[in-house]
Design an enzyme around this catalytic site. Structure first.
Site, PDB file in Angstrom:
ATOM      1  CD  GLU A   1      -2.989  -0.972   2.330  1.00 48.27           C
ATOM      2  OE1 GLU A   1      -2.890  -0.042   3.137  1.00 48.27           O
ATOM      3  OE2 GLU A   1      -3.913  -1.792   2.360  1.00 48.27           O
TER       4      GLU A   1
ATOM      5  CD  GLU B   1      -3.215  -5.809   4.156  1.00 47.11           C
ATOM      6  OE1 GLU B   1      -4.050  -5.026   4.640  1.00 47.11           O
ATOM      7  OE2 GLU B   1      -2.001  -5.582   4.114  1.00 47.11           O
TER       8      GLU B   1
END
Ligand code: GBH
Length: 436
Positions: free
Chosen positions: A157, A350
């Site tokens: 991220e 995720e």
């Protein structure tokens, strides 16, 4: 409610896993150098409960127990991150060496992420040189572990690390640069490309990135809301995907980037083998409302050209994030539509939620809904090859400290006792059923 319909069958070879990250679980902070997160959490007021990750889940000293939990859970793969400050410390790679051996002995495939936000404290993503330093870090890790691993993740991220860490100041290193944070995005993307090259030079690997994405819904049909939502969508869903998959920055962003980025984009677009998506929730976005707004624990300055709004009509997690499984189908179909052949196979790296308690039926409902939503996207033609739950353990949830629990396994942070939650049993049963 968990539906009583049977769970659809996923293709053989579909990779089921769970994820963690180094800073959030490892502890053993005195056995490595400081990261920007150690510096940040030492400053008063940065973390909601005033905690630090100095001990966290003490995973470095308890990894055998955690590997046993993974083995009993029956996952195919375990996504963890390699702490750059630990790798730089004397003997720091020994820990990962043991972890990888123990995972393989337990029949669990190790999937390392090479950077999950814990930058060594003396480095800075505003400096281009940090990308080169990252490539050296990658070389060191792959030289030690590459003989036993196939799948790698470069970055976790970079969008959140840029936005929360450098634009809004909610995460380490706590800068509030707003759009002047864009070089941080570029340098991480460059680091990704250089890492892909370093890995390719070291062996035959299966390489991906884990980017955070979610559908962006305009607050209304008004032109101003639609434009604001489009801008937010560019930041979240295109800024870190277009350069990697298409070799260019999205329109409107390119002129905000530092200097001449053309040559770098060739590196950034180095082909990858799969694309990781971290998905939690959709976001409702409208035109700026003026003043400072607070949303999901994040204070956002009024200077931003958009404002984030509540999503109504859906249950929310303890974090206040709405639970909208069908938005995962929407997201995957949108990616498939936008990138077509340029999108390699996708892995959900995720997906998870914060809830209290051992009898966590809300988490089961969340995960069950998202696994089904994922399957619907696959039926619609999106090539998805794996799904990783965030997270194995309750852990240090960044600016929220220990106050948000994402684990399938409960951790008592006083005693370090691990207790599987109901959701652990649910996932375990799902994995058995899928193989049976
Ligand atoms: C991930 O980030 C991180 O990779 C991981 O380390 C972390 O522990 C985990 O998620 C849980 O937080 O306010 O409704 O619009 C997730 C990034 C950013 C996803 C905020 C959800 C807001 C949803 N998240 N986003 S909403």
């Amino acid at each position: 409610m968990v539906t009583t319909n049977p769970m659809p069958r996923f293709p053989a070879g579909f990779l089921w896993g769970v994820s963690t990250s180094a800073h959030q679980i490892e502890g053993a902070a005195d056995e490595r150098g400081p990261s920007v997160w150690d510096v940040f959490t030492a400053q008063p007021g940065r973390v909601r409960d005033g905690s630090t990750a100095a001990v966290a889940c003490d995973h470095v000293h308890r990894h055998r127990e955690d590997v046993a939990l993974l083995a009993d859970l029956g996952v195919d793969a375990y996504r963890f991150s390699v702490s750059w400050p630990r790798v730089r410390a004397e003997g720091g790679l020994d820990f990962y060496d043991r972890l990888v051996d123990d995972l393989l002995a337990a029949g669990v495939r190790p999937v390392p992420t090479l950077f999950h936000w814990d930058l060594p404290a003396d480095l800075d993503w505003l400096e281009r040189d940090t990308a080169e330093r990252f490539a050296e870090h990658v070389e060191r890790v792959v030289a030690r572990l590459g003989d036993r691993l196939t799948k790698w993740i470069t970055l976790n991220e970079p969008a959140e690390h840029t936005l929360l860490g450098h634009a809004l100041g909610v995460h380490a290193p706590g800068r509030t640069l707003l759009f002047d944070a864009l070089p941080v995005a570029h340098h991480q993307l460059l680091a990704h490309g250089l890492a892909v090259r370093a890995l390719r030079a070291a062996g035959t690997f299966d390489i991906g990135i884990a980017n955070s994405h979610g559908p962006t819904w305009p607050a209304s049909d008004d032109e101003a809301d639609v434009a604001a939502a489009g801008f937010y969508d560019t930041l979240l869903n295109r800024l870190f995907a277009d350069p990697v998959l298409l070799g260019r920055y999205p329109e409107g962003i390119d002129e905000l980037m530092p200097g001449d980025v053309e040559a770098d984009l060739k590196i950034i677009a180095e082909p990858i083998d799969w694309y990781g998506i971290n998905y939690y929730a959709p976001t409702r976005v409208g035109a700026p409302q003026g003043g400072e707004i607070e949303f999901g624990g994040v204070r956002m300055p009024a200077e931003l050209p958009f404002s984030v709004r509540e999503i109504e009509g859906h249950p929310v997690t303890d974090f206040g994030w709405p639970v909208v499984p069908e938005a995962l189908t929407e997201l995957l179909e949108a990616f498939h539509g936008r990138y077509g052949d340029r999108l390699p196979p996708v892995v959900i790296t995720e997906n998870g939620c914060a809830y209290e308690g051992l009898d966590d039926t809300d988490r089961i409902t969340y995960l069950d809904g998202h696994v089904r939503a994922l399957h619907r996207a696959m039926e619609a033609g999106v090539d998805v090859r794996g799904y990783f739950v965030w997270s194995l353990l309750d852990n240090f949830e960044w600016a929220e400290g220990y106050g948000r629990r994402f684990g399938l396994v409960h951790v008592d942070f006083d005693t370090q006792r691990r207790t599987p939650k109901a959701s652990y049993g649910w996932y375990r049963a799902l994995l058995r059923e899928q193989r049976g």
